[in-house]
Design an enzyme around this catalytic site. Structure first.
Site, short mmCIF file in Angstrom:
data_model
loop_
_atom_site.label_atom_id
_atom_site.label_comp_id
_atom_site.label_asym_id
_atom_site.label_seq_id
_atom_site.Cartn_x
_atom_site.Cartn_y
_atom_site.Cartn_z
N LYS A 67 -25.38 -32.16 -6.48
CA LYS A 67 -26.81 -32.37 -6.22
C LYS A 67 -27.36 -31.15 -5.49
O LYS A 67 -27.03 -30.91 -4.33
CB LYS A 67 -27.05 -33.61 -5.36
CG LYS A 67 -28.56 -33.97 -5.28
CD LYS A 67 -28.90 -34.88 -4.13
CE LYS A 67 -29.25 -34.11 -2.89
NZ LYS A 67 -30.53 -33.34 -3.00
N THR B 185 -26.07 -30.61 10.82
CA THR B 185 -25.05 -31.35 11.54
C THR B 185 -25.40 -32.84 11.58
O THR B 185 -24.50 -33.69 11.48
CB THR B 185 -24.92 -30.79 12.96
OG1 THR B 185 -24.44 -29.43 12.87
CG2 THR B 185 -23.95 -31.59 13.80
N GLU C 245 -19.72 -28.10 6.02
CA GLU C 245 -20.14 -26.80 6.51
C GLU C 245 -21.55 -27.00 7.05
O GLU C 245 -22.50 -27.17 6.29
CB GLU C 245 -20.09 -25.76 5.39
CG GLU C 245 -20.07 -24.33 5.90
CD GLU C 245 -21.45 -23.71 5.91
OE1 GLU C 245 -22.03 -23.65 7.01
OE2 GLU C 245 -21.92 -23.29 4.85
N CYS D 254 -27.14 -20.53 8.12
CA CYS D 254 -26.42 -21.36 9.09
C CYS D 254 -25.66 -20.52 10.10
O CYS D 254 -25.46 -20.94 11.25
CB CYS D 254 -25.47 -22.32 8.38
SG CYS D 254 -24.35 -21.50 7.21
N GLU E 293 -30.43 -25.30 16.81
CA GLU E 293 -30.66 -24.46 15.64
C GLU E 293 -32.13 -24.53 15.23
O GLU E 293 -32.68 -25.62 15.02
CB GLU E 293 -29.77 -24.92 14.49
CG GLU E 293 -29.79 -24.02 13.29
CD GLU E 293 -28.80 -24.47 12.23
OE1 GLU E 293 -28.21 -23.61 11.56
OE2 GLU E 293 -28.61 -25.70 12.06
#
Length: 780
Positions: A190, A244, A264, A298, A393
């Site tokens: 996907k 996350t 990841e 990332c 982040e």
């Protein structure tokens, strides 16, 4: 602008890339796409628009997948998988090679379509993303060819569900699809809702390459489609790249399902500049670290840590360099930064920066194009290490900065985060660089460089940046499993009895915590009986407080991870020597507990200690042949504190089989002994006491596996949990581990032959180590 004007002003002239071919391909498809299932595109259904984030223009209409679509994709993949695996490594290699060649032949089409769909500058799509995509398929064609010779004991997992993000749409597809196919798996992928077009173009390439039907299936849609894939019972593995927060939900959703999982996830990577660094080079590297792909990376170097002595000069130079960055039409080959991928992400970045009331904010002073998802390069200085923007982040072109005085402080600041994906170190002192790199909690470290990637070098994180690696030999682990079928493991109940003969001298079994025998905090013990009903003694019942004490002791023994493999080998040999001296006693104890095979289990335990003593100084890393003037070192590092629920059926051998590889690789262990037959473990700590094992390196608890497993899995200072218990606790451990996304290795209720080859070897060593890739370019 005339040539004369350009020479006088040195301004860039426009260098537009034509989008005609990419737009024509979309028109040829009718500007509407269904899914790619079983080798063909389905009829387009109800869906949503895919837009160009630089202009807001609609590029195509995509179909929102339903449960029926996902079921069809999984069914097609399941049907195709056995034939694809039986095709053999060479057969699969030919298909992967064909895909790689077609990716080269249509490279510009992919690059332009990626830029149209994602908003990144065409220079990045053309020169970085697409060549890396080709590299991954070439590399994994070779891996497929070598599988039978180099991985003879491994086989495919089956059907892999893969969910990828919008920042590198085609590259993330290659990172996941190429190794999965190479190892004989089939996939249901996907792509991100907003950036699916290059994945659909890739589907067209698969048809041209003659890939068998059902090997690659692509379904489009929003997060609900990802949930369908994660929860589908016909999928054997989930590979996810994304936030996350979502990764934590996937860990919980797959807990106890038996699905393999790699994650990841996010990062807040430090970019460390020492006072002896080449400042101009470090600034150019920083531009690439944080403003590459508009900061939507990332592993972006989004936390700048500068040594105080050069901080003012460095920041002044950085601002001057920032002010020369060009933001605009991503199809202009002279543009440094394009558009963010989606209006929702643009608003997220705006809200995070606008909410910052601290520090000094410097933005590129330029007129942004109207109508697109543009945000200027931004620098925020003077923030405290605990500030939200230093910890969370942002995933946009925003750099936050602070200073440090000493190398030790730099390491402390760099590791002051819940993430652990990547880090960058700039210094002209190679000794300093190679001293700092191993101390950084990150899966990847770049020295005097940044954002270097290659298919041969593993990429992935630790802590809440996820687990598993993409690329290299280590990346194949996630797409294979040991050959053979395991048998279900029945729960082993403790034996019972009703008559207790008084002992002349009471022999009190205790817990073993921090190098000392310790009474259980709760003050409870339980009777232990032999198979014949004879009372053998009492075992302490450990509690949550005992788990906390054991983990604290293990944390306090961090120096063990810094010892040499040679030293650890000597201690393991010494444990084996002392166990051998008491072999008859332990054999008798095992016979009394199990009713048989005591001497055989003791001998196997001694051999196993010798095996891991042998491995302690030999399970090393590799120097990867990356296509740069430099080297990428894949280094094996200890995981940290490992909590292990030991096998019930092999009270001594099972405990040693978990303990020995963990400590051989430099980890500290909290071991929960066999629940049914714990007294062998309480005898074994007497061996440890006489074998020079430092306090806290090995801690042994006895008690209920179910009660103690949840506490271990939730503990934020435990880095990994293994379970070989006969109790049904695999799902519990995986679910509770989501708090800090620690690594887990569970048996899912399946038996292991502890006396045979399955009871030792590389599978245990892999579980006991993390791979850190350190990139070291060299030369002037």
């Amino acid at each position: 602008m005339t040539v004369k004007d350009i020479f006088e002003t040195m301004d860039y002239g426009p260098a537009p890339e034509s989008a005609a071919e990419a737009l024509a391909w979309l028109v040829d498809q009718g500007d509407r796409f269904g899914h790619f299932i079983d080798g063909d595109f389905t009829t387009p259904g109800d869906g949503f628009a895919s837009t160009n984030p630089a202009t807001g223009e609609v590029l195509a209409t995509l179909t929102q997948a339903t449960q029926v679509d996902v079921d069809a994709a999984v069914t097609a993949a399941r049907k195709a998988q056995p034939k694809w695996e039986k095709l053999g490594g060479h057969g699969r290699a030919k298909h992967l090679y064909a895909i790689a060649r077609l990716l080269q032949k249509h490279a510009r089409l992919f690059a332009v379509l990626e830029t149209l769909d994602n908003g990144k500058p065409i220079r990045e799509s053309r020169d970085i993303d697409i060549p890396l995509v080709q590299r991954h398929f070439y590399f994994h064609a070779g891996m497929a060819q070598l599988m039978e010779a180099e991985l003879p004991d491994r086989e495919a997992l089956g059907v892999c569900g893969q969910i990828i993000p919008w920042n590198f749409p085609l590259l993330m597809l290659a990172w996941k699809v190429a190794p999965a196919l190479a190892m004989g798996n089939t996939v249901v992928l996907k792509p991100a809702e907003y950036t699916s077009l290059t994945a659909l173009l890739f589907a067209d390439i698969c048809r041209k390459a003659g890939l068998p039907k059902g090997v690659v299936n692509i379904v489009t849609g929003d997060g609900a489609v990802g949930e369908m894939i994660v929860g589908h019972p016909g999928i054997d593995k989930i590979a996810f790249t994304g936030s996350t927060e979502v990764g934590r939900k996937i860990r919980q959703a797959t807990a106890g399902s038996g699905k393999a999982l790699t994650l990841e996830l996010g990062g807040k990577s430090p970019y460390i500049v020492f006072d002896d660094a080449d400042i101009d080079s470090a600034i150019e590297g920083l531009v690439d670290a944080i403003w590459f792909n508009q900061g939507q990376v990332c592993c972006a170097g989004s936390r700048l840590l500068v040594q105080e002595g050069i901080a003012e000069r460095f920041i002044d130079k950085l601002k001057a360099r920032m002010d020369k960055l060009r933001v605009g039409d991503p199809l202009d080959k002279c543009i440094d930064m394009g558009a963010l991928a989606d209006p929702v992400q643009l608003q997220t970045v705006r809200d995070m920066v606008d909410g910052c009331q601290d520090g000094e904010i410097h933005r590129l002073n330029t007129q942004l194009p109207a109508g697109g998802c543009y945000y200027p390069p931004t620098l925020i200085t003077g923030l405290e290490p605990s500030h939200q923007l230093m910890q969370e982040e942002i995933f946009g072109p925003v750099l936050v900065s602070t200073t440090f005085r000493t190398p030790a402080e730099a390491v402390a600041l760099a590791n002051n985060t819940r993430y652990g994906l990547a880090a960058t170190v700039w210094t002209e002192n190679v000794n300093l660089a190679l001293d700092i790199a191993p101390k950084l909690v990150a899966g990847v470290v770049w020295v005097n460089a940044t954002n270097l990637f290659d298919a041969t070098a593993g990429f992935g994180g630790v802590r809440e940046s996820g687990y598993g690696r993409e690329g290299g030999w280590e990346g194949l682990q996630a797409y294979t499993r040991p050959k053979g079928k395991a048998k279900p493991l029945a729960r082993l109940e403790p034996f019972s009895g009703d008559k207790i003969e008084p002992e002349a001298v009471d022999r009190t079994a205790k817990l073993y915590i921090g190098g000392k025998q310790a009474r259980p905090d709760g003050g409870y013990s339980r009777d232990i009986w032999s198979k014949s009903g004879k009372h053998l003694g009492e075992a302490p019942i450990a509690s949550r407080k005992d788990i906390r004490n054991a983990v604290d002791a293990a944390r306090g023994a961090a120096g063990w991870s810094k010892t040499t493999g040679h030293l650890r080998a000597q201690i393991l040999y010494y444990i084996a020597e002392n166990l051998s001296a008491r072999a008859d006693e332990f054999a008798h104890r095992i016979d009394s507990l199990t009713g048989h095979h005591g001497a055989k289990e003791v001998e196997a335990s001694i051999r196993r200690l010798f095996t891991y003593a042998a491995w302690a100084d030999k399970y090393d890393g590799q120097a990867k042949g990356v296509p740069i003037r430099g080297v990428a070192l894949s280094m094996r590092e200890p995981v940290g504190v490992i909590g292990a629920i030991c096998p019930d059926e092999a009270p001594l051998l099972g405990l040693i089989s978990a303990m020995a590889p963990a400590i051989a690789m430099g980890n500290r262990a909290v071991l929960v002994a066999s629940e049914a037959m714990p007294l062998t473990a309480t005898d074994f700590y007497q061996v440890l006491e006489t074998s020079d094992v430092p306090a806290g390196v090995v801690n042994i608890l006895t008690g209920s596996h179910e009660e103690l497993a949840g506490t271990l899995a939730k503990h934020m200072d435990v880095d990994a949990v293994w379970s070989f218990s006969s109790s049904d606790i695999s799902g519990l451990i995986e679910r509770e581990s989501a708090g800090n996304l620690k690594r887990t290795w569970v048996n899912n209720g399946m038996a292991r032959d502890w006396m045979g080859a399955a009871g030792e070897g590389r599978e245990f060593l892999d579980a006991a180590t993390e791979v850190k890739t350190i990139w070291v370019p060299y030369g002037e």
